[in-house]
Write a protein that holds these residues in place. Sequence first.
Motif: not given
Lengths: 183, 717
Positions: B291-297, B302-312
């Motif tokens: 859900e967190v990944i979905e919310a980010g998308r 973008n991929n970079w933001q998703l990784m460094f602003k959401v996932l990490i």
Amino acid sequence: MSQENYFTKLKELPESIRQFGGLIIITLVIILSFLILNNIFGEGDDLVKRMKIEEDRIAEERKLNELISTLPSGILVTFDGTDHHRLSDEVYEKVCKATKLIPQRAIMGANFLNFRAHEIYTINGNKIDETFVEWDEQKNKCFAGFTVSGNNVGVDEKIKVSGEALSFLSTGIDTRIYYIKNF
Amino acid sequence: MEFLKKNPKIFQWLFLLIVFFALCFAIEVPETYKFIRGQAEFIKDPNQSTFVFAGKEVRYYAFDVFWRLPPLLGWLPIWINDSLFFLMNDWMPMEFWNEDTQEFKTRPLLLQISRNLTGFMTFIIELIREILLGGLETIVAFTSWDFIDANPWAELPGLPWTIVAAGATILSYKLSGKGLAIFAGLTMVYISIFGQWKPSMQTLSFILVAAPLSFIFGLGLGISAFKSKRVEKALYPILLVMQTMPQYAVLVPALVLFGVGDHAAVIITMIVAIPPMILLTLLGLRAIPPEVIEAGRMSGCNNWQLMFKVLIPTARRDILIGVNQVIMVCFSMAVISAFIGAKGLGFNLLLALNQLNIGLALEAGLCISLIAILLDKMSLAWANKQTDYFGNLSFFERNKNTIFFIGAFVIGIILAYIGTFLFKGTFNYLFEIPHNKGISTADFWNKGVDWIFDTFFVYIKAFNTWLIQEVLQPMRALYLRMPAVATIVLVVGAGYLIGGIRSALVVCGLTLFIALSPWWDRALVTTYMATFGVIISCLIGFTVGTLCFQSKSAAKFMLGVCDIFQTFPSFVYLIPVMMLFGITDTSVLIAVIVYATIPATRYTIEGLRSVPVGLHEAATMSGVNKFQRLTKIEFPLAFPHMMLGLNQTIVFALFMVIIGAFIGTEDLGQYILKALSDKNGAGIGLTLGICVAFIGLIFDNLIRTWVGKRKKHLGIA
């Protein structure tokens, strides 16, 4: 068709029996693999024989070392008439068999009486090919010697110098040839 | 018979054991077999057999293959060594510009890369060291020796110890509060007044380079593995081996590639510290809910933001625990890498142990342990700290720690200045207390050791003799008595019964590697020592863990003790045992037992804690007493978790057995130690390390597979 039946029957067997069968097969496969490898790499009796000879040699050497450690340090001779320790005939044989080293002094002394050997020795930088100490069973005497080889004025020569080992040097740890009588 | 029908597994295990013992008794010890002492193995013996593979001659004593397999992999260490030498000295020679001679010089590519890398590392280590301790190397690197001769003022002044101590205290206060702040302050004061400041800062400078670099590489590789299955698959075997590979063994190839010194130590520390960082990054990223990944998308990342602003940020806790692990590995390596010339506390500890100066070793060891505990607590506090995004704080509240640090910095400089007058003509103790000029308790400890020896010598000797003669030697003889075929049948059979054909093949491959290497006998000795340690550790750990579990406060206290003990670098454990038992196998085994008891105790408590509370209540309602609840409910349910503890216990025991070579054992570790002082030892060291890693992996595979199946069976997977 019969093969299919066979597999179906196997599949129908209870899990525990199938697993047990698997265990037996694995065990057999491992043992068979070892058997094959043993045929390829196993050296068996031949190796045992060789190792036994080596072990006997080591045991003999150990005994001789024990004897050497009981000898006095210094020069040991095989003849009367000097102040040095006189070896009995039995000990003389054992010391001969235990001795491996021929130091430079003994080689130089023997060379002194063999002009050609002396020449090759000095021309080729005091190099010795090989040395040997042997017990002659027939003569009951210890013989020691060495070979020198090299180029002497364009000619390749190899000379073996050998003579009776008349005296030994005992260092307390080992014995060495002290004097070779090559005349 | 009925029993066997009901319990087919027991029947299968019985069959396996019968086959194993039958093979052991059927295969006689060959007449020519003797356990060859280390030194004799290098003597050329005319009775040895030889074979040539890939141009390498391998000599070995040929036995009946059922007894010992021929070392068909004997060429591997020679080949690795030759390959390394070829790569370093002959492969791809190129022209490189030499600044010193101002001309091009031909050098092999790898040698040039290695030298550049080591040069870079040395520079960073020096830079940090000079910030902490002062110096001129960094200034010279940017200018020249002539410049520094002309401008002596340009030399970097070191930070007074008071400032570093205050900084550590303030940072600890910010991260965790008063308790940690007091501990940090006391630790810093201790290392300073005991004259350990310089070596401590040398160690710290080495860790301050190795840890961030390991973090960056570990995080990067962890992210790549998370994003690409291929990368993950490629990394998986390396990670697996590195987890069980003794850190000691990696030193030898590092010597060839990077030489001797702090730079080599940093690189090798990174190699050891990166795998846990990768694993924890991967674990953290995997645990993120979809859900967190979905919310980010959905928010348009973008991929970079998703990784460094959401996932990490979401996986922050696991990643920071990875940082904690990296720091801990760095500390344990700080001592081990002293073998390849790393300066600092580790070097002092090693020197003191070599001189059998237990007092000095204890001081250095205590210092390392205190710093390790401090950094461990600080990094864990950082991992668990929650950022307050909504707090409405004033400027002072937001920046009070920075302000306090600036204040401490100014006061520290003033104090150091005052110190120049107070301690005129001697050392400025308010700036830095020189090594060996502080308080020392070494004499006290040394006298204590002498007293222990004088008073208890008879009892210690009697215990030593009994243990060695009655327990250890017969046990070693039993292990060495096992024919190769019997051992392989047992291990592979166990693999098959636990995890099926796949597991059997994996453990078969791992065992064969060791059996076909020239060190099968040594591996058996390593296994015997590790097994002895593991059995005693498990007995102690499971008992202590179970007893402590009965009281909440006792369990909490014991877990705290385990935490502290776990942060001690492994070498530290050798100090007290050497104090008591001298240089004997007993010392090694007691160090193994103490070190390996930690995970056994921890996992027992955690396993028992993991049993759902609901089940406790259900049991109480059913009228079971405390003992019945423990044996019928808690133990069966906690057993899989406890087995993971056993797994860790085995790895810890193996590590300590290998380090025990320093005291003097006859196992694989001793050969790794020998390889360290051999210029052709890189291949041997690496192969031996792989052998130890494989012993660990065999147990790891069997235990993990069993745990997985058991958890599934119990419905707690």
